[in-house]
Design an enzyme around this catalytic site. Structure first.
Site, short mmCIF file in Angstrom:
data_model
loop_
_atom_site.label_atom_id
_atom_site.label_comp_id
_atom_site.label_asym_id
_atom_site.label_seq_id
_atom_site.Cartn_x
_atom_site.Cartn_y
_atom_site.Cartn_z
N LEU A 219 -4.79 -1.17 -0.54
CA LEU A 219 -5.93 -0.24 -0.48
C LEU A 219 -6.99 -0.82 0.45
O LEU A 219 -7.40 -1.97 0.27
CB LEU A 219 -6.54 -0.05 -1.88
CG LEU A 219 -5.65 0.57 -2.96
CD1 LEU A 219 -6.27 0.41 -4.34
CD2 LEU A 219 -5.40 2.06 -2.67
N HIS A 220 -7.41 -0.04 1.43
CA HIS A 220 -8.46 -0.56 2.31
C HIS A 220 -9.41 0.51 2.83
O HIS A 220 -10.33 0.20 3.57
CB HIS A 220 -7.82 -1.29 3.50
CG HIS A 220 -7.17 -0.36 4.49
ND1 HIS A 220 -5.94 0.20 4.27
CD2 HIS A 220 -7.60 0.12 5.67
CE1 HIS A 220 -5.62 0.98 5.29
NE2 HIS A 220 -6.62 0.96 6.16
N ARG A 221 -9.18 1.79 2.48
CA ARG A 221 -10.05 2.84 3.01
C ARG A 221 -11.46 2.68 2.45
O ARG A 221 -11.63 2.45 1.24
CB ARG A 221 -9.56 4.22 2.60
CG ARG A 221 -8.22 4.57 3.12
CD ARG A 221 -8.27 5.34 4.42
NE ARG A 221 -6.96 5.27 5.00
CZ ARG A 221 -6.71 5.04 6.29
NH1 ARG A 221 -7.70 4.90 7.14
NH2 ARG A 221 -5.49 4.97 6.73
#
Ligand code: UD1
Length: 382
Positions: A219-221
């Site tokens: 997850l990086h958004r």
């Protein structure tokens, strides 16, 4: 800019420059670079790295594993706000482009590097080839949607990975310069799969997990990780999953910085959740291929999960890869509290896995790079 190439006399040696800078761009470009350098002598290709990603694990390892030649220059733009990062790349790139005056600039994907390079080239009337053109999530709050739309509209040759991408480009009046090539990430995946097969069991041993008995998370958004409240909710949900099934969470630097602020990083195997630094392409694919399920907000990982037949849960309200939703291979959720339920509904569903493995891939046959090189030669060469 769009009819730039039709007005050009063909050249005997095509001077092309490829501008990359962020992790997914190294993967998308690698097979195109290899194809051009080994089989298309009419194209003289050089590589510029913007420096958007600079950690070894975000950049160097991909060059090594994918055998990408060293860039002729690294602009070392580094991190910053969107405006600062984009402007820094543009400012530093302009000098190089003015010196080199290439016949074509290739840009992959939808990062700030993609947009900065496209704007720089467009203003200098250098034709632009966009690799992975035509993707649309319909969500203009995502920086990537802005980047990909503007790049397509500055473009001269648009290399679309799927039929959906071609339709999107037609709808925006760009059909005449669009070419259906297939997805270069399929080319990259096919090249590296034999190495993955040879190394996967060692990779899994290193994480202490067994095939089909763990969940992989990336997850990086900004929409998921920049808001501490949201990230805390996600982390809580992952701990619930981890109490039943091991979770391997490959933590992007942006996410790591936020988790550190929340004091959630640095505790190994916190309630069954192994938080670990990002890995290279081979390790990541090994972990993905053997996971019982992927939870992600990455575009590329949704597609890679589809290609290796692993059910995917995407923590977003939309996707630029709608093809992955076919046959429930990928499912969108937004409420973090739904994570445990969504994962348990797919993780051990053998029928779902079987169905995914029989789906026809809409992402091409692994020869996208060849088609891209051929179009460039045909359109620009003499
Ligand atoms: C960028 C892309 C995104 C892509 C992602 C893959 C844009 C707008 N976004 O997001 O589309 O999916 O790359 O990773 O271009 N950082 C490091 N080391 C690095 C790189 C970044 O520590 O090598 C940290 C920095 O604190 C930086 C943050 O990560 O501020 C975010 O990096 P940035 O390049 O701005 O965007 P990504 O979130 O990586």
């Amino acid at each position: 800019m769009n009819d730039e190439i039709s007005r050009m006399p063909g050249v005997s040696k095509i001077e092309a420059v490829f501008v990359v800078g962020a992790r997914p761009q190294f993967i998308k470009s690698a097979p195109v670079i290899k194809e051009i350098l080994t089989k298309h002598k009419q194209i003289h290709l050089s590589l510029i790295h913007s420096g958007q990603h600079y950690d070894t694990e975000m950049s160097e390892i991909f060059f090594r594993e994918l055998e990408i030649p060293s860039p002729s220059v690294n602009l070392q733009a580094g991190s910053g706000s969107h405006a600062v990062q984009t402007a820094t790349i543009m400012k530093r790139l302009e000098n190089r482009i003015l010196e080199a005056r290439p016949d074509l600039m290739l840009v992959p994907g939808d990062t700030n590097t993609t947009l900065a390079a496209s704007l720089t080239a467009a203003k200098l009337c250098i034709p632009i080839a966009h690799v992975e053109a035509g993707l649309r999530s319909g969500d203009m709050t995502m920086p990537e949607e802005i980047n990909r739309k503007l790049t397509d509209h500055c473009g001269t040759l648009l290399f679309a990975p799927t039929r959906t991408a071609i339709s999107n480009l037609r709808r925006e009046g760009l059909g005449e310069i669009a070419h259906l090539t297939g997805d270069t990430m399929v080319d990259a995946l096919q090249t590296v799969l034999p190495i993955v097969r040879a190394r996967e069991s060692a990779v899994l041993d290193g994480f202490g997990v067994q095939p089909q008995r763990y969940v992989l998370v990336t997850l990086h958004r900004p929409s998921n990780v920049d808001d501490p409240k949201r990230l805390r909710e996600i982390q809580r949900a992952l701990c619930r999953v981890g109490s039943k099934l091991p979770v391997v969470f490959l933590v992007h630097p942006r996410t790591r910085a936020m988790l550190r602020k929340l004091k959630h990083y640095g505790t190994p195997r916190r309630r069954g959740v192994a938080l670990t630094r990002p890995r290279g392409y081979v390790d990541t694919l090994s972990l993905l291929k053997n996971a019982c399920c992927l939870l992600t907000d990455s575009g590329g990982m949704q597609k890679e999960a589809f290609l290796v037949h692993v059910p995917c849960i995407t923590l977003r309200s939309n996707t630029e890869w709608p093809e992955t939703l076919t046959g429930k291979a990928n499912r969108l959720i937004t409420d973090a509290r739904m994570i445990p339920g969504a994962i348990s509904s797919v993780a051990f569903d053998k029928a779902l896995r079987k169905r995914i493995s029989t789906l026809k891939s809409p992402f091409g046959d692994g020869h996208a790079s060849y088609r891209i090189a051929m179009v460039i030669e045909k359109k620009l060469g003499r």
